[in-house]
Design a protein around this motif. Structure first.
Motif, mmCIF file in Angstrom:
data_model
loop_
_atom_site.group_PDB
_atom_site.id
_atom_site.type_symbol
_atom_site.label_atom_id
_atom_site.label_comp_id
_atom_site.label_asym_id
_atom_site.label_seq_id
_atom_site.Cartn_x
_atom_site.Cartn_y
_atom_site.Cartn_z
ATOM 1 N N ALA A 222 24.227 -50.955 13.399
ATOM 2 C CA ALA A 222 25.049 -49.746 13.285
ATOM 3 C C ALA A 222 25.049 -49.149 11.881
ATOM 4 C CB ALA A 222 26.490 -50.048 13.696
ATOM 5 N N SER A 223 24.755 -49.947 10.871
ATOM 6 C CA SER A 223 24.851 -49.460 9.497
ATOM 7 C C SER A 223 23.560 -48.851 8.975
ATOM 8 C CB SER A 223 25.267 -50.611 8.568
ATOM 9 O OG SER A 223 26.452 -51.223 9.015
ATOM 10 N N ILE A 224 22.450 -49.082 9.658
ATOM 11 C CA ILE A 224 21.148 -48.632 9.153
ATOM 12 C C ILE A 224 21.064 -47.113 9.179
ATOM 13 C CG2 ILE A 224 18.648 -48.792 9.421
ATOM 14 C CD1 ILE A 224 19.106 -51.392 10.996
ATOM 15 N N LEU A 225 20.639 -46.524 8.080
ATOM 16 C CA LEU A 225 20.480 -45.069 8.015
ATOM 17 C C LEU A 225 19.405 -44.608 8.980
ATOM 18 C CD1 LEU A 225 20.518 -44.663 4.136
ATOM 19 C CD2 LEU A 225 22.437 -44.374 5.712
ATOM 20 N N ALA A 226 19.629 -43.465 9.602
ATOM 21 C CA ALA A 226 18.670 -42.933 10.573
ATOM 22 C C ALA A 226 17.294 -42.717 9.954
ATOM 23 C CB ALA A 226 19.195 -41.618 11.153
ATOM 24 N N ALA A 227 17.268 -42.331 8.673
ATOM 25 C CA ALA A 227 16.007 -42.010 8.010
ATOM 26 C C ALA A 227 15.327 -43.227 7.398
ATOM 27 C CB ALA A 227 16.259 -40.964 6.922
ATOM 28 N N ASP A 228 15.950 -44.384 7.445
ATOM 29 C CA ASP A 228 15.397 -45.589 6.825
ATOM 30 C C ASP A 228 14.354 -46.222 7.759
ATOM 31 O OD1 ASP A 228 15.244 -48.454 5.884
ATOM 32 O OD2 ASP A 228 16.775 -47.745 4.499
ATOM 33 N N SER A 229 13.276 -46.746 7.199
ATOM 34 C CA SER A 229 12.247 -47.377 8.030
ATOM 35 C C SER A 229 12.793 -48.589 8.774
ATOM 36 C CB SER A 229 11.050 -47.786 7.171
ATOM 37 O OG SER A 229 11.433 -48.747 6.196
ATOM 38 N N ALA A 230 13.858 -49.192 8.260
ATOM 39 C CA ALA A 230 14.483 -50.309 8.969
ATOM 40 C C ALA A 230 15.018 -49.887 10.329
ATOM 41 C CB ALA A 230 15.609 -50.901 8.118
ATOM 42 N N HIS A 231 15.333 -48.602 10.457
ATOM 43 C CA HIS A 231 15.855 -48.123 11.739
ATOM 44 C C HIS A 231 14.778 -48.181 12.823
ATOM 45 C CE1 HIS A 231 17.924 -45.389 14.604
ATOM 46 N NE2 HIS A 231 19.010 -45.881 14.034
ATOM 47 N N ALA A 232 13.545 -47.801 12.465
ATOM 48 C CA ALA A 232 12.436 -47.886 13.415
ATOM 49 C C ALA A 232 12.149 -49.337 13.789
ATOM 50 C CB ALA A 232 11.193 -47.231 12.818
ATOM 51 N N ARG A 233 12.214 -50.226 12.813
ATOM 52 C CA ARG A 233 11.970 -51.645 13.098
ATOM 53 C C ARG A 233 13.057 -52.212 14.007
ATOM 54 N NH1 ARG A 233 10.969 -51.409 7.500
ATOM 55 N NH2 ARG A 233 12.822 -52.645 6.982
ATOM 56 N N MET A 234 14.305 -51.773 13.767
ATOM 57 C CA MET A 234 15.403 -52.207 14.634
ATOM 58 C C MET A 234 15.181 -51.746 16.066
ATOM 59 S SD MET A 234 18.339 -50.718 16.183
ATOM 60 C CE MET A 234 18.795 -49.340 15.153
ATOM 61 N N ALA A 235 14.699 -50.521 16.246
ATOM 62 C CA ALA A 235 14.458 -50.000 17.597
ATOM 63 C C ALA A 235 13.404 -50.842 18.313
ATOM 64 C CB ALA A 235 14.019 -48.545 17.516
ATOM 65 N N ALA A 236 12.322 -51.175 17.606
ATOM 66 C CA ALA A 236 11.272 -51.997 18.218
ATOM 67 C C ALA A 236 11.791 -53.393 18.550
ATOM 68 C CB ALA A 236 10.064 -52.079 17.285
ATOM 69 N N ALA A 237 12.578 -53.965 17.648
ATOM 70 C CA ALA A 237 13.146 -55.293 17.896
ATOM 71 C C ALA A 237 14.101 -55.277 19.084
ATOM 72 C CB ALA A 237 13.860 -55.792 16.644
ATOM 73 N N THR A 238 14.806 -54.167 19.264
ATOM 74 C CA THR A 238 15.696 -54.026 20.417
ATOM 75 C C THR A 238 14.885 -54.012 21.705
ATOM 76 O OG1 THR A 238 17.317 -52.802 19.087
ATOM 77 C CG2 THR A 238 17.490 -52.604 21.473
ATOM 78 N N GLY A 239 13.718 -53.341 21.681
ATOM 79 C CA GLY A 239 12.845 -53.346 22.853
ATOM 80 C C GLY A 239 12.387 -54.746 23.217
ATOM 81 N N ILE A 240 12.087 -55.556 22.212
ATOM 82 C CA ILE A 240 11.709 -56.950 22.473
ATOM 83 C C ILE A 240 12.887 -57.713 23.070
ATOM 84 C CG2 ILE A 240 11.070 -59.128 21.356
ATOM 85 C CD1 ILE A 240 9.479 -57.441 19.310
ATOM 86 N N ARG A 241 14.065 -57.514 22.488
ATOM 87 C CA ARG A 241 15.223 -58.291 22.911
ATOM 88 C C ARG A 241 15.653 -57.978 24.338
ATOM 89 N NH1 ARG A 241 17.383 -62.728 23.806
ATOM 90 N NH2 ARG A 241 19.600 -62.575 24.333
ATOM 91 N N ILE A 242 15.572 -56.719 24.763
ATOM 92 C CA ILE A 242 16.053 -56.402 26.111
ATOM 93 C C ILE A 242 15.222 -57.092 27.180
ATOM 94 C CG2 ILE A 242 14.727 -54.253 26.323
ATOM 95 C CD1 ILE A 242 18.208 -55.066 27.847
ATOM 96 N N VAL A 243 13.944 -57.285 26.935
ATOM 97 C CA VAL A 243 13.107 -58.008 27.905
ATOM 98 C C VAL A 243 13.584 -59.445 28.017
ATOM 99 C CG1 VAL A 243 10.774 -58.772 28.456
ATOM 100 C CG2 VAL A 243 11.137 -56.489 27.500
ATOM 101 N N GLU A 244 13.890 -60.063 26.878
ATOM 102 C CA GLU A 244 14.429 -61.427 26.893
ATOM 103 C C GLU A 244 15.757 -61.472 27.624
ATOM 104 O OE1 GLU A 244 14.677 -62.019 22.732
ATOM 105 O OE2 GLU A 244 12.551 -62.495 22.458
ATOM 106 N N MET A 245 16.587 -60.445 27.428
ATOM 107 C CA MET A 245 17.882 -60.407 28.085
ATOM 108 C C MET A 245 17.747 -60.337 29.601
ATOM 109 S SD MET A 245 20.015 -57.846 25.550
ATOM 110 C CE MET A 245 21.529 -57.892 26.525
ATOM 111 N N VAL A 246 16.747 -59.597 30.074
ATOM 112 C CA VAL A 246 16.533 -59.504 31.519
ATOM 113 C C VAL A 246 16.146 -60.861 32.093
ATOM 114 C CG1 VAL A 246 15.074 -58.515 33.322
ATOM 115 C CG2 VAL A 246 15.964 -57.054 31.501
#
Length: 574
Positions: A222-246
């Motif tokens: 929630a704290s990562i700035l929208a323009a920060d490259s960490a935000h893109a990495r967080m989005a990709a990591a979320t994609g990985i995690r949701i598959v594990e959650m399923v």
């Protein structure tokens, strides 16, 4: 070890049969260029994207969806992007609150009606976060949230600008003649400089932080700035995690219990967060079958101090908060009042995901012994003017109004307020209590953010920057001042606010948590008998549906047919 096998996937009911309908589903997937090996036996991940070209908070979510897909593909899932209504706070009228429940319905039904095994929810602009989580909680398949992230800090002539909060400040200065048109135009160009939602602790950052505290995001998201490259990495990591959650069948119902909501309340209060969170968290809790009331907010507020020195309660912005350690660091400061053993979307406990997070700037994220404010930033009021409750953000107001009595000047609706606020014949002084009614859930309609009533120009020119103001409306989380909000029952349905008249004396006592008008019960009843209910704003369409089913503020303003329990059958796939 995975809990589910491919044949256990929800999408298997669409794709795995040998019948005619399954043939149609598979052949239409081939039509889209997707081969059997790309999706059969794999979790189908619905990416609910609230991007649109008229929502500046979400302008980067088109790209972030691609990064979520990258993570889903890497983890062996099949991503499907599902566009949903975009609730654009800056543009949508009369209020995005009118449409929060519509997005919640859309989210729930998108996930139910399609072959979706798990969901990534993408949003951040004020009402989007609660709407997406409400829909996901009602559907209850594995789901995780991607916060849109705050924008970069604003700048004007070397002065740091914060969205919303500085708009109100400089608008008051402009009306008082302190700045002119040139300065105002320069501020317009410098206050919003990147994609992302408000970088003050407005409703957007409040609710995305609440989502993280609930356990519905990756740690620190929630704290990562929208323009920060960490935000893109967080989005990709979320994609990985949701598959594990399923595969592990990690559902919202396993995460969103009463402990999670109490921790979200503590988080909001320690952040000096938006009063809108009171409505949203109550609505979300009800969807999760968890108990949460106004009294819970007040009880937590009395023991949790404001630690985030972020505007409008404090001095800094979300960019500073992120660099200071972000939400995880604040939560670790609060750990003694949190429920650390509950589960999160990560598969780890809440305590594990925040453990050891460091504060890098102790002025931005304060220690417990040096808070910004000694108790939580929000107080719940009751009294004969608010029998069912009202809310005030007392950490962001002039302290002289914490206990105040003054005569009322009443406006019947927002148009009346606009037309008469600068009428010099009105007996308005700095001690006057400005009252706005007709702006609640039904009266607004949609409970618009009218609650920060404007101070008359003539008083602004005298240096007055705060007055006691009352309404059944909401106000922006970026707003500040002695504004009593969410007065319930609202005036439109015959709440006591409907019966207040010019000159009636009103008393606010924050320490005692009281809001009263100096009228006897008999006089209030006499005025009630003379009162005529206003005509409804809508006679048809979605607006009529809204008016027929909307609840009051203390109940979260959800639709009665969405909040209640009941069986919802899975769709027939053949």
């Amino acid at each position: 070890m995975n809990v589910k096998k491919p044949a256990d996937l929800r999408s298997h009911a669409w794709y795995g049969d040998e019948g005619l309908r399954a043939f149609g589903h598979r052949s239409r997937t081939r039509q889209m260029g997707i081969g059997a090996e790309e999706h059969l036996g794999k979790p189908v991940i619905g990416i609910v994207n609230t991007w649109s070209e008229i929502n500046p908070c979400h302008t980067h979510l088109r790209q972030r969806a691609e990064e979520v897909k990258r993570g889903v593909w890497q983890a062996g899932g099949y991503p499907v992007e599902l566009p949903a209504i975009s609730l654009s706070e800056p543009f949508q009228k009369p209020s995005t609150m009118l449409y929060r429940n519509l997005l919640a319905m859309e989210t729930e039904e998108l996930l139910r009606s399609y072959p979706i095994d798990g969901a990534v929810l993408m949003g951040g602009c004020d009402k989007t976060t609660p709407a997406l989580l409400m829909g996901a909680a009602s559907m209850d398949i594995p789901a995780i949230f991607v916060p849109a992230g705050p924008m970069l800090r604003g700048n004007w002539r070397g002065t740091t600008l914060g969205s919303g909060s500085d708009v109100w400040k400089f608008w008051a200065d402009k009306r008082a003649g302190v700045i002119g048109e040139q300065e105002w135009a320069e501020i317009e160009e410098g206050i919003a400089r990147s994609p992302g939602h408000c970088m003050t602790m407005g409703t957007a950052s409040t609710m995305t932080s609440a989502a993280e505290a609930l356990g519905m995001t990756l740690p620190g998201a929630a704290s990562i700035l929208a323009a920060d490259s960490a935000h893109a990495r967080m989005a990709a990591a979320t994609g990985i995690r949701i598959v594990e959650m399923v595969w592990n069948d990690r559902k919202p119902s396993q995460i969103l219990d009463e402990r999670a909501y109490l921790d979200a309340v503590a988080t909001v209060l320690a952040l000096g967060g938006s009063t809108n969170a009171v409505i949203h968290l109550i609505a979300m809790a009800r969807r999760s079958k968890a108990k949460l009331t106004l009294d819970d907010f007040d009880a937590v507020s009395r023991k949790v101090p404001v630690l985030a020195n972020v505007r409008p309660t404090g001095a800094y912005l979300m960019e500073d908060f992120y660099y200071a350690g972000g939400l995880r660091a604040l939560l670790w400061q609060l750990r003694e009042v949190l429920h650390l053993d509950r589960l999160t979307a990560t598969g780890h406990t809440f305590g594990e995901v925040i453990e050891g997070a460091e504060v890098h700037d102790a002025d931005v994220i304060r220690p417990l012994d040096k808070p910004v404010w000694p108790e939580g930033g929000v107080a719940i009021l009751r009294g004969n003017l608010a029998p069912n409750g009202a809310v005030i953000k007392h950490a962001a107001m002039d302290a002289r109004f914490l206990q105040h009595t003054g005569p009322a000047v009443v406006f019947d609706n927002y148009k009346d307020l606009q037309a008469r606020i600068n009428d010099e014949s009105l007996p308005i002084t700095p001690d006057t209590v400005l009252v706005l009614r007709g702006t609640g859930p039904k009266g607004g309609p949609g409970m618009p953010e009218y609650g920060m009533l404007p101070i008359p120009d003539r008083l602004l020119k005298q240096g007055v920057r705060d007055m006691l103001r009352l309404s059944d409306a909401r106000m922006s989380g970026t707003s500040y001042g002695a504004c009593v909000l969410h007065i319930s029952p609202e005036s439109h349905i015959g709440g006591p606010l409907a019966f207040v008249r010019d000159g009636d004396r009103i008393t606010l006592d924050v320490a005692a948590r009281r809001l009263d008008v100096d009228l006897s019960d008999e006089e209030l009843e006499r005025r009630r008998a003379e009162w005529t209910a206003p005509a409804p704003a809508y006679g048809r369409g979605y607006g009529a549906l809204y008016l027929e089913h909307i609840g009051q503020a203390e109940d979260g303003c959800d639709f009665d047919f969405l909040a209640r329990e009941g069986v919802v059958a899975e769709p027939e796939s053949r």
